[in-house]
Design a protein around this motif. Sequence first.
Motif, PDB file in Angstrom:
ATOM      1  N   TYR A  31      -1.803   0.419   4.157  1.00  0.00           N
ATOM      2  CA  TYR A  31      -1.698  -0.716   2.890  1.00  0.00           C
ATOM      3  C   TYR A  31      -1.238  -1.879   3.579  1.00  0.00           C
ATOM      4  CZ  TYR A  31       3.154   0.832   2.129  1.00  0.00           C
ATOM      5  OH  TYR A  31       4.612   1.205   2.329  1.00  0.00           O
ATOM      6  N   PHE A  88     -11.174  -3.753   0.493  1.00  0.00           N
ATOM      7  CA  PHE A  88     -10.170  -3.128   1.434  1.00  0.00           C
ATOM      8  C   PHE A  88      -9.200  -1.910   0.732  1.00  0.00           C
ATOM      9  CE2 PHE A  88      -9.904  -6.627   4.667  1.00  0.00           C
ATOM     10  CZ  PHE A  88     -10.169  -5.866   5.787  1.00  0.00           C
ATOM     11  N   LEU A  97      -1.733  -7.536  -5.215  1.00  0.00           N
ATOM     12  CA  LEU A  97      -1.985  -6.750  -3.947  1.00  0.00           C
ATOM     13  C   LEU A  97      -1.176  -5.395  -3.631  1.00  0.00           C
ATOM     14  CD1 LEU A  97      -2.681  -9.244  -1.157  1.00  0.00           C
ATOM     15  CD2 LEU A  97      -4.301  -7.968  -1.961  1.00  0.00           C
ATOM     16  N   GLU A 118     -12.861  -9.449  -0.938  1.00  0.00           N
ATOM     17  CA  GLU A 118     -12.421  -8.638   0.097  1.00  0.00           C
ATOM     18  C   GLU A 118     -11.403  -7.886   0.133  1.00  0.00           C
ATOM     19  OE1 GLU A 118     -13.456  -9.969   4.398  1.00  0.00           O
ATOM     20  OE2 GLU A 118     -11.396 -10.694   4.324  1.00  0.00           O
ATOM     21  N   ALA A 119     -10.294  -8.359  -0.568  1.00  0.00           N
ATOM     22  CA  ALA A 119      -9.086  -7.625  -0.741  1.00  0.00           C
ATOM     23  C   ALA A 119      -9.433  -6.319  -1.595  1.00  0.00           C
ATOM     24  CB  ALA A 119      -8.026  -8.482  -1.340  1.00  0.00           C
ATOM     25  N   GLY A 168      -5.994 -16.770  -1.014  1.00  0.00           N
ATOM     26  CA  GLY A 168      -5.990 -15.312  -1.282  1.00  0.00           C
ATOM     27  C   GLY A 168      -5.405 -14.897  -2.576  1.00  0.00           C
ATOM     28  N   TYR A 224       0.368 -12.047  -4.021  1.00  0.00           N
ATOM     29  CA  TYR A 224       0.962 -10.813  -3.126  1.00  0.00           C
ATOM     30  C   TYR A 224       1.231  -9.753  -4.164  1.00  0.00           C
ATOM     31  CZ  TYR A 224       4.156  -8.350  -0.038  1.00  0.00           C
ATOM     32  OH  TYR A 224       4.584  -7.254   0.594  1.00  0.00           O
ATOM     33  N   GLN A 229      -4.124 -10.205   3.950  1.00  0.00           N
ATOM     34  CA  GLN A 229      -4.770 -10.953   2.777  1.00  0.00           C
ATOM     35  C   GLN A 229      -3.662 -12.009   2.378  1.00  0.00           C
ATOM     36  OE1 GLN A 229      -8.023 -10.495   1.728  1.00  0.00           O
ATOM     37  NE2 GLN A 229      -8.224  -8.980   3.733  1.00  0.00           N
ATOM     38  N   SER A 230      -2.431 -11.857   2.483  1.00  0.00           N
ATOM     39  CA  SER A 230      -1.414 -12.813   1.934  1.00  0.00           C
ATOM     40  C   SER A 230      -1.247 -14.120   2.968  1.00  0.00           C
ATOM     41  CB  SER A 230      -0.250 -12.145   1.592  1.00  0.00           C
ATOM     42  OG  SER A 230       0.403 -11.569   2.360  1.00  0.00           O
ATOM     43  N   THR A 242      -3.485  -4.698   4.507  1.00  0.00           N
ATOM     44  CA  THR A 242      -3.831  -5.776   3.394  1.00  0.00           C
ATOM     45  C   THR A 242      -2.741  -6.819   3.095  1.00  0.00           C
ATOM     46  OG1 THR A 242      -5.690  -4.097   2.842  1.00  0.00           O
ATOM     47  CG2 THR A 242      -4.718  -5.644   1.393  1.00  0.00           C
ATOM     48  N   ASN A 284      -2.567  -1.766  -4.259  1.00  0.00           N
ATOM     49  CA  ASN A 284      -2.563  -0.742  -3.396  1.00  0.00           C
ATOM     50  C   ASN A 284      -1.400   0.524  -3.506  1.00  0.00           C
ATOM     51  OD1 ASN A 284      -3.556  -1.456  -0.254  1.00  0.00           O
ATOM     52  ND2 ASN A 284      -3.219  -3.224  -1.331  1.00  0.00           N
ATOM     53  N   GLN A 332     -12.388 -14.047  -0.782  1.00  0.00           N
ATOM     54  CA  GLN A 332     -10.954 -13.416  -0.493  1.00  0.00           C
ATOM     55  C   GLN A 332     -10.475 -12.258  -1.385  1.00  0.00           C
ATOM     56  OE1 GLN A 332      -8.446 -16.861   0.689  1.00  0.00           O
ATOM     57  NE2 GLN A 332      -7.837 -15.623   2.336  1.00  0.00           N
TER      58      GLN A 332
END
Length: 197
Positions: free
Chosen positions: A93, A66, A112, A62-63, A106, A109, A100-101, A96, A116, A59
């Motif tokens: 954004y 993105f 992330l 993957e994040a 994952g 937050y 993703q959260s 994601t 972003n 994960q």
Amino acid sequence: MSVRGLFIVLEGIDGSGKTTLRDAIRDTLENEGSRTIVTAEPTDGKLGRILREGGTDNQFAEALLFVADRACHTDEIEGYLDQGINVICDRYYASTLAYQSAGSGGPDYGLLVTLNELATVEPDITFLLDIDPAMSMARVEDRGEEKSKFERLEFQRRVRENYLSIAEEKGFIILDATNPREKLLSQSMEHIMEKQR
């Protein structure tokens, strides 16, 4: 010097009607004489193709994919906007952050959000098409396509809650995605015309 284009983003869970509304807004703007392109994330670029083909089970990786795909995409978007071309993007954004959260294990937050912020520009206007996940998943079923790993009801419920929280924080315009297409288009265009004044 040309006037900068408008950057419009449509967000929402799977089956909420983003792509349909995106294309309708483009057609309306073009009919009014505004140069407009549509785009989507994940993109059709190298990184986006990895994500479209199923991404990875990791994960965190993957994040990052993105975000990397988005960073390249943002450069392209900025180029169009600087030429006075409107850009309408199907996901950006907030996708994601919301998706993703929503899973367990994952990325954090806050991380992330930070990643972003480094890879994006703030859209001029973001619409969140809100719909009950049971209804949206029925729409996905009706398409007859193979479901992605994200298209599970319980997961979509968590994503929807995340989206609503992000929308409140960021001031997104929330649209009832169960409304007829014509109503969604007219509501969207009202907000877009306000931005164009």
